[in-house]
Motif scaffolding. Structure first.
Motif, PDB file in Angstrom:
ATOM      1  N   UNK A   1      34.275  23.915  39.547  1.00 50.41           N
ATOM      2  CA  UNK A   1      33.579  23.890  40.833  1.00 50.41           C
ATOM      3  C   UNK A   1      33.243  25.311  41.281  1.00 50.41           C
ATOM      4  N   UNK A   2      34.195  26.216  41.098  1.00 56.77           N
ATOM      5  CA  UNK A   2      33.954  27.608  41.490  1.00 56.77           C
ATOM      6  C   UNK A   2      32.807  28.215  40.676  1.00 56.77           C
ATOM      7  N   UNK A   3      32.822  27.968  39.370  1.00 61.62           N
ATOM      8  CA  UNK A   3      31.743  28.511  38.539  1.00 61.62           C
ATOM      9  C   UNK A   3      30.407  27.884  38.917  1.00 61.62           C
ATOM     10  N   UNK A   4      30.431  26.595  39.222  1.00 61.24           N
ATOM     11  CA  UNK A   4      29.204  25.931  39.649  1.00 61.24           C
ATOM     12  C   UNK A   4      28.669  26.544  40.924  1.00 61.24           C
ATOM     13  N   UNK A   5      29.576  26.839  41.829  1.00 61.86           N
ATOM     14  CA  UNK A   5      29.154  27.452  43.092  1.00 61.86           C
ATOM     15  C   UNK A   5      28.623  28.876  42.880  1.00 61.86           C
TER      16      UNK A   5
ATOM     17  N   UNK B   1      31.732  27.781  50.539  1.00 63.44           N
ATOM     18  CA  UNK B   1      31.976  26.664  49.620  1.00 63.44           C
ATOM     19  C   UNK B   1      33.227  26.921  48.776  1.00 63.44           C
ATOM     20  N   UNK B   2      33.362  28.151  48.291  1.00 58.34           N
ATOM     21  CA  UNK B   2      34.542  28.509  47.493  1.00 58.34           C
ATOM     22  C   UNK B   2      35.798  28.358  48.342  1.00 58.34           C
ATOM     23  N   UNK B   3      35.751  28.860  49.540  1.00 60.05           N
ATOM     24  CA  UNK B   3      36.904  28.754  50.441  1.00 60.05           C
ATOM     25  C   UNK B   3      37.247  27.303  50.713  1.00 60.05           C
ATOM     26  N   UNK B   4      36.224  26.475  50.953  1.00 64.11           N
ATOM     27  CA  UNK B   4      36.454  25.049  51.209  1.00 64.11           C
ATOM     28  C   UNK B   4      37.073  24.374  49.991  1.00 64.11           C
ATOM     29  N   UNK B   5      36.547  24.667  48.818  1.00 60.96           N
ATOM     30  CA  UNK B   5      37.069  24.063  47.588  1.00 60.96           C
ATOM     31  C   UNK B   5      38.504  24.518  47.343  1.00 60.96           C
ATOM     32  N   UNK B   6      38.797  25.771  47.587  1.00 56.20           N
ATOM     33  CA  UNK B   6      40.158  26.275  47.406  1.00 56.20           C
ATOM     34  C   UNK B   6      41.111  25.562  48.362  1.00 56.20           C
ATOM     35  N   UNK B   7      40.691  25.367  49.599  1.00 58.09           N
ATOM     36  CA  UNK B   7      41.531  24.663  50.572  1.00 58.09           C
ATOM     37  C   UNK B   7      41.748  23.209  50.147  1.00 58.09           C
TER      38      UNK B   7
ATOM     39  N   UNK C   1      53.400  27.154  41.548  1.00 59.42           N
ATOM     40  CA  UNK C   1      52.850  28.175  40.662  1.00 59.42           C
ATOM     41  C   UNK C   1      51.363  27.927  40.415  1.00 59.42           C
ATOM     42  N   UNK C   2      51.009  26.659  40.197  1.00 62.10           N
ATOM     43  CA  UNK C   2      49.602  26.323  39.975  1.00 62.10           C
ATOM     44  C   UNK C   2      48.782  26.688  41.208  1.00 62.10           C
ATOM     45  N   UNK C   3      49.321  26.412  42.387  1.00 61.23           N
ATOM     46  CA  UNK C   3      48.631  26.731  43.629  1.00 61.23           C
ATOM     47  C   UNK C   3      48.446  28.245  43.758  1.00 61.23           C
ATOM     48  N   UNK C   4      49.483  28.991  43.393  1.00 63.55           N
ATOM     49  CA  UNK C   4      49.382  30.454  43.455  1.00 63.55           C
ATOM     50  C   UNK C   4      48.311  30.961  42.485  1.00 63.55           C
ATOM     51  N   UNK C   5      48.285  30.381  41.277  1.00 67.45           N
ATOM     52  CA  UNK C   5      47.302  30.804  40.291  1.00 67.45           C
ATOM     53  C   UNK C   5      45.886  30.514  40.787  1.00 67.45           C
ATOM     54  N   UNK C   6      45.710  29.364  41.399  1.00 65.41           N
ATOM     55  CA  UNK C   6      44.386  29.008  41.922  1.00 65.41           C
ATOM     56  C   UNK C   6      43.997  29.981  43.032  1.00 65.41           C
ATOM     57  N   UNK C   7      44.956  30.288  43.914  1.00 65.16           N
ATOM     58  CA  UNK C   7      44.668  31.243  44.988  1.00 65.16           C
ATOM     59  C   UNK C   7      44.265  32.599  44.410  1.00 65.16           C
ATOM     60  N   UNK C   8      44.987  33.029  43.350  1.00 64.15           N
ATOM     61  CA  UNK C   8      44.656  34.312  42.731  1.00 64.15           C
ATOM     62  C   UNK C   8      43.234  34.284  42.161  1.00 64.15           C
ATOM     63  N   UNK C   9      42.916  33.190  41.474  1.00 66.07           N
ATOM     64  CA  UNK C   9      41.589  33.064  40.890  1.00 66.07           C
ATOM     65  C   UNK C   9      40.513  33.059  41.975  1.00 66.07           C
ATOM     66  N   UNK C  10      40.795  32.380  43.072  1.00 60.51           N
ATOM     67  CA  UNK C  10      39.832  32.333  44.179  1.00 60.51           C
ATOM     68  C   UNK C  10      39.646  33.733  44.743  1.00 60.51           C
ATOM     69  N   UNK C  11      40.751  34.451  44.916  1.00 59.66           N
ATOM     70  CA  UNK C  11      40.662  35.819  45.444  1.00 59.66           C
ATOM     71  C   UNK C  11      39.879  36.726  44.485  1.00 59.66           C
ATOM     72  N   UNK C  12      40.128  36.581  43.173  1.00 63.67           N
ATOM     73  CA  UNK C  12      39.392  37.387  42.200  1.00 63.67           C
ATOM     74  C   UNK C  12      37.898  37.078  42.283  1.00 63.67           C
TER      75      UNK C  12
END
Length: 183
Positions: free
Chosen positions: A34-38, A51-57, A163-174
Motif C-alpha cells: 500500500x505504501x509503495x502504491x501510494x 494517505x501513508x499516515x492513515x494506512x500506518x494508523x 515488534x512487527x508494529x515497530x518495524x512498520x512504524x520504522x518503515x513508515x518513518x523512513x
C-alpha cells in the motif's frame, strides 16, 4: 488429560504461533504494498503523506486488535486446558478413592482369612497410597507447566506483534523521510 490430548494441544499451540507469524507477514507485506502504491500514485505530496499516515494508523490498529484477539484466544484455551486438567484430576482422584475403598474391603476379607496375608496387603496399601499421591502431584505439576507454557506463548505472540508494529512504524518513518527529502 491424556497424553494424546496434551500432544494435540501442543500441535494446536504451534499452529496458532505459525498463523500469527504468517498474519504478521501478510499485514507487513500488504502495508508495504500500500505504501509503495501510494508513493508511485500521481498525487500531491501532502495527500500522499496523509494517505501513508492513515494506512500506518490502520495497520497499527489492526495489529493491536489482532494481538488482543490472539491473547484472548490463548487465555481462553489456557483456561480450557486448565479446566480439563482439573476434571481429569478429579476423575482420577475419584477412581483412586473407589479403588482405595475396594482394596479396604479386600483387606478386611483377607484379615478374616489369615493374619499373615493381612499384613502383606497392608504394606501394599501404603505403597498404593504413595503412588496415588505421586500421581496427584504429577498432575498438579503438569497443570502448572501447561499454564506457564500458555502464558509464555501469549507473551511471545504479543511481543511478536509489538515488534512487527515497530518495524512498520520504522518503515513508515523512513518512507516519510524519503518523501520529505524528495520535495
Amino acid at each position: 488429560m491424556s497424553l494424546f490430548d496434551y500432544l494435540e494441544a501442543k500441535k494446536r499451540e504451534a499452529r496458532v504461533k505459525r498463523q500469527m507469524r504468517d498474519a504478521g507477514k501478510v499485514v507487513a507485506g500488504a502495508s508495504l504494498g500500500a505504501l509503495l502504491g501510494l508513493l508511485f500514485a500521481p498525487q500531491s505530496g501532502e495527500k500522499t503523506r496523509k494517505d501513508i499516515s492513515d494506512k500506518a494508523q490502520e495497520t497499527k490498529d489492526y495489529l493491536e486488535s489482532a494481538t488482543r484477539d490472539a491473547a484472548d484466544s490463548i487465555q481462553f484455551k489456557a483456561y480450557q486446558a486448565s479446566e480439563q486438567v482439573k476434571k481429569t484430576y478429579e476423575d482420577l482422584k475419584e477412581k483412586a478413592e473407589q479403588k482405595k475403598s475396594e482394596i479396604k474391603d479386600d483387606i478386611e476379607i483377607a484379615r478374616a482369612k489369615a493374619k499373615a496375608v493381612g499384613e502383606v496387603v497392608k504394606e501394599d496399601m501404603k505403597d498404593l497410597k504413595k503412588d496415588v499421591d505421586s500421581t496427584a502431584q504429577t498432575l498438579k505439576e503438569g497443570a502448572e507447566n501447561i499454564k506457564e507454557e500458555v502464558k509464555e506463548g501469549a507473551s511471545e505472540v504479543s511481543e511478536g506483534a509489538k515488534e512487527a508494529s515497530k518495524e512498520i512504524k520504522k518503515e513508515v518513518e523512513k518512507t516519510k523521510k524519503k518523501i520529505e527529502d524528495n520535495k
